[in-house]
Design a protein around this motif. Sequence first.
Motif, short mmCIF file in Angstrom:
data_model
loop_
_atom_site.label_atom_id
_atom_site.label_comp_id
_atom_site.label_asym_id
_atom_site.label_seq_id
_atom_site.Cartn_x
_atom_site.Cartn_y
_atom_site.Cartn_z
N SER B 51 0.85 -1.20 0.00
CA SER B 51 0.00 0.00 0.00
C SER B 51 0.88 1.24 0.00
O SER B 51 0.61 2.21 -0.72
N GLU B 52 1.92 1.19 0.80
CA GLU B 52 2.81 2.35 0.87
C GLU B 52 3.50 2.56 -0.48
O GLU B 52 3.61 3.70 -0.96
N ILE B 53 3.96 1.47 -1.09
CA ILE B 53 4.65 1.59 -2.38
C ILE B 53 3.71 2.18 -3.44
O ILE B 53 4.07 3.10 -4.17
N THR B 54 2.48 1.66 -3.51
CA THR B 54 1.56 2.16 -4.55
C THR B 54 1.12 3.60 -4.25
O THR B 54 0.97 4.40 -5.17
N TYR B 55 0.97 3.92 -2.98
CA TYR B 55 0.66 5.30 -2.62
C TYR B 55 1.75 6.23 -3.13
O TYR B 55 1.48 7.26 -3.77
N ASN B 56 3.01 5.83 -2.90
CA ASN B 56 4.12 6.68 -3.32
C ASN B 56 4.25 6.78 -4.84
O ASN B 56 4.73 7.78 -5.35
N ILE B 57 3.83 5.75 -5.54
CA ILE B 57 3.86 5.82 -7.01
C ILE B 57 2.86 6.86 -7.51
O ILE B 57 3.14 7.62 -8.44
N SER B 58 1.69 6.92 -6.85
CA SER B 58 0.63 7.80 -7.35
C SER B 58 0.66 9.20 -6.77
O SER B 58 0.41 10.18 -7.49
N VAL B 59 0.91 9.28 -5.48
CA VAL B 59 0.73 10.57 -4.80
C VAL B 59 2.06 11.30 -4.70
O VAL B 59 2.78 11.19 -3.71
N ASN B 60 2.40 12.01 -5.75
CA ASN B 60 3.61 12.86 -5.71
C ASN B 60 3.47 13.92 -6.78
O ASN B 60 2.75 13.75 -7.77
N GLU B 61 4.19 15.00 -6.58
CA GLU B 61 4.06 16.17 -7.47
C GLU B 61 4.34 15.82 -8.93
O GLU B 61 3.66 16.29 -9.84
N GLU B 62 5.33 14.98 -9.14
CA GLU B 62 5.68 14.64 -10.52
C GLU B 62 4.50 13.97 -11.23
O GLU B 62 4.20 14.27 -12.38
#
Lengths: 499, 499
Positions: B51-62
């Motif tokens: 969940s953390e990995i997929t969150y970080n893939i989606s939720v970022n400025e880039e």
Amino acid sequence: MEITEAVKKFKDQIKLLHAYEHAMGVMYYDIETAAPKNAIAGFSDTLAAFSEITYNISVNEENFKLLDFLTEHAGELDEITRREVEEAQRGLKLLRNIPVDEFVEYQRVQSEASSVWHDAKVNSDYALFEPYLKKLVDFNVRFAKYAAPDMDPYDYWLNEFEEGFTQDVLDKYFAGIKAALVPLIHRIGEKEQIENGFLHKNYPVWKQRELSDYLMEVMGIDRADCAIGETEHPFTTGFNKHDLRITTHYYENALESSMYSVIHEGGHATYEMGNSDELIGSSLAGGASCGMHESQSRFYENIIGRSRAFIELVFPKIKEMFPDELKGVSSEDFYCAVNRAEPSLIRTEADELTYSLHVLVRYEIEKKLMHGELDTKDVPSEWNRLYKEYLGVDVPCDREGCLQDSHWSGGSFGYFPSYSLGSAYGAQILHAMKKELDPDRLVREGKISVITDWLREHIHKYGRIKKPAELLDIACGEEFDPGYYVKYLTDKFSELYGL
Amino acid sequence: MEITEAVKKFKDQIKLLHAYEHAMGVMYYDIETAAPKNAIAGFSDTLAAFSEITYNISVNEENFKLLDFLTEHAGELDEITRREVEEAQRGLKLLRNIPVDEFVEYQRVQSEASSVWHDAKVNSDYALFEPYLKKLVDFNVRFAKYAAPDMDPYDYWLNEFEEGFTQDVLDKYFAGIKAALVPLIHRIGEKEQIENGFLHKNYPVWKQRELSDYLMEVMGIDRADCAIGETEHPFTTGFNKHDLRITTHYYENALESSMYSVIHEGGHATYEMGNSDELIGSSLAGGASCGMHESQSRFYENIIGRSRAFIELVFPKIKEMFPDELKGVSSEDFYCAVNRAEPSLIRTEADELTYSLHVLVRYEIEKKLMHGELDTKDVPSEWNRLYKEYLGVDVPCDREGCLQDSHWSGGSFGYFPSYSLGSAYGAQILHAMKKELDPDRLVREGKISVITDWLREHIHKYGRIKKPAELLDIACGEEFDPGYYVKYLTDKFSELYGL
């Protein structure tokens, strides 16, 4: 780098890799037991993506440096961490030493080989597979040289699968097996064969499922920690000591097939459920080696499960479940039937007595292939010659001969011996156990848990902290000695066949 | 940024996220159907890591920039990519607009709430859960305002779950339901009740498993694309159109329970198996919305599966499988029994007629909660009052009342109406279908595949390319009209109870 920081980094990596391995393991279990047939394409994509991710986590200069740093400071690490570092180094030894493009090419060839082998087996067409086998042998010889330039290549691979067991040990081991078992099997062939027709009546699958539940209960397997699934070729997998999965395959006309799959796989599961709690989350959970794992599964399957004591324990219940099918059959009839020994063609269907001779054939062929002493073109004739010599059977086609196993097509050379070693470990462990316990009496009284406790204390709890030879020392107080195995088989089958 | 490059980046991300979703989905399926009980701790760790990995893939400025760039260039994208971008934006709308620390806090509260709700339900102790419900309502009102400052908060959430369906539509919808069904149910209550005792004799599980196979065959479900598992609370999941999983639960003394689970879940699976091939690997595979998904499962379960034609089709086989249990029972008896309507306490066990009134109770309470017109402390009394008013039943305890569903404890407000909308969509779709086909005749002749082909062509093939309202327009050529649903229920149950 600080040692504390390095250890944290290393442990975080273990945790992350474990998450991927867990997911891939569950997906593998699912595809083998539950997924619909057409799921395979989607699974391949996801598994390929995860393989790449985990490869990149492990195989990079930064990680090599981290591991080397920890190796240099091994003296400052606790036992578990030290062994984890060792195992991580071991796992990367090859990948650090072979050119990347050769590895990529190898993976391509191996993947093709698996697919070609499948077709070759179905069509019993060895010529189709032969060029791939040749390439895979060449790769494996070359890779062994990259990883361990001073070692004999077959020794390198044998040692990879079963640390400490190279040709000098195995040559002696198999020589002893051959000398004792080939004549014994010959003598049994001259005796009247045991009647086992009643095992092949019609046994409804839904009732066999209930038998599985009963057998797991008898073995003392806690179902909250271990589930059972159904698959084509039974196997066991697990993700930690509280999540094991055994599998079986039910044949309506072969009662003993699933029965002994359940006990065998239950033995594998019992091993991992017996890991000490401190191994949870470490990379050392599981079993010490393939051979040691196999020793436990075969201990429960053969030494316990095919003993007269065990049959006396479970037969009343089995008869109650199948009163019509087993009408007129006694416990002793059942005991003899599940121990019927008969040379055959297929390793995975072999009985307890002849099994190691199947392995010996493969050992001799692998050895010659790795040393360039046998052309891959000549594998079938050599295979058939050895089956005739050791087991007295004529191989009718390569599908039932040298194409039967998937191992070589997967690039595994040196794995087979561990199957046989497992049985030999088991017999040696039984001998040691008997100094403290009376296993026959315990089984007859339904106290298998006392035996399991002994195995847990001497083997299971260690996971991969100890190596196979160290475990034999702990459990038996001596080095590997195949004499126990030969004696065990000779005694059991001489009595059974009245020799 | 080049548009081609941006699209490639976006598609790579979809592929990567799909790999994680696939793995997490298989793990979820496994834990619900196959894993041993104690596996849960290990699963939680791996799912949390992913969940953390997929969150970080989606939720970022880039990624926000990438999506905004693609949104600006939407006109240059093909239909599938355009909708994929829209859906990605939709999925991130909330996460982009709420302060991170509030989101983290929400997740913590939600996780605690789930656990507390479980205990509260077991002990029928609403007071335990009430403070969490209050917090979750507050969070959801606040979050709605962050995401859509100009929108009514309940409208925001309703629209999230079923795009285009807000209170103005649903108020009218439920008013119609209430006006027609409450008196109808009252009149039925005065008639003699249908006999259904024979459905509750002893039906062995292994035979019910064979019935499931038969029902899936009758529905035309290709088992190479769809497996069946066993679980506590039946559900369907899928990873692509060639890998669907339905589940069921067998009760020895309730034949219709698993029977209609299989048909209902089989309807969900049929929807996704009918996706067009171009959706494989896109983020638009699956169903258009919860409501549309439910429309298909209920179409097969109720409109087809509880029709006289269907019972006439399958009853001979069912009677052959259970000759003793169904002795003296006719096809018409069976048809009446599986359609017995009776006000009850538990939504998930409700019959076709009363189901939407259970949903109405939840709709009215959610609406008041989201508008601050009902104190969380007063939920039980309001719940009990509404059950008495609409269904005429007295709620004996909160376990069988306002604590029965998990949705609120998971932070879902606005989800329930989609359950009811599904049935209403189904009735409207049936009306449209009847202009071209004779569903009753087709079912009676065992040609359910012709009905499925029609549904595939008008609904299934689109996956999430079209929104629910667009699909209704495609299938029915008109806007949502709940009148068909009310008429369908009134006709069916008036005939059944001789009103």
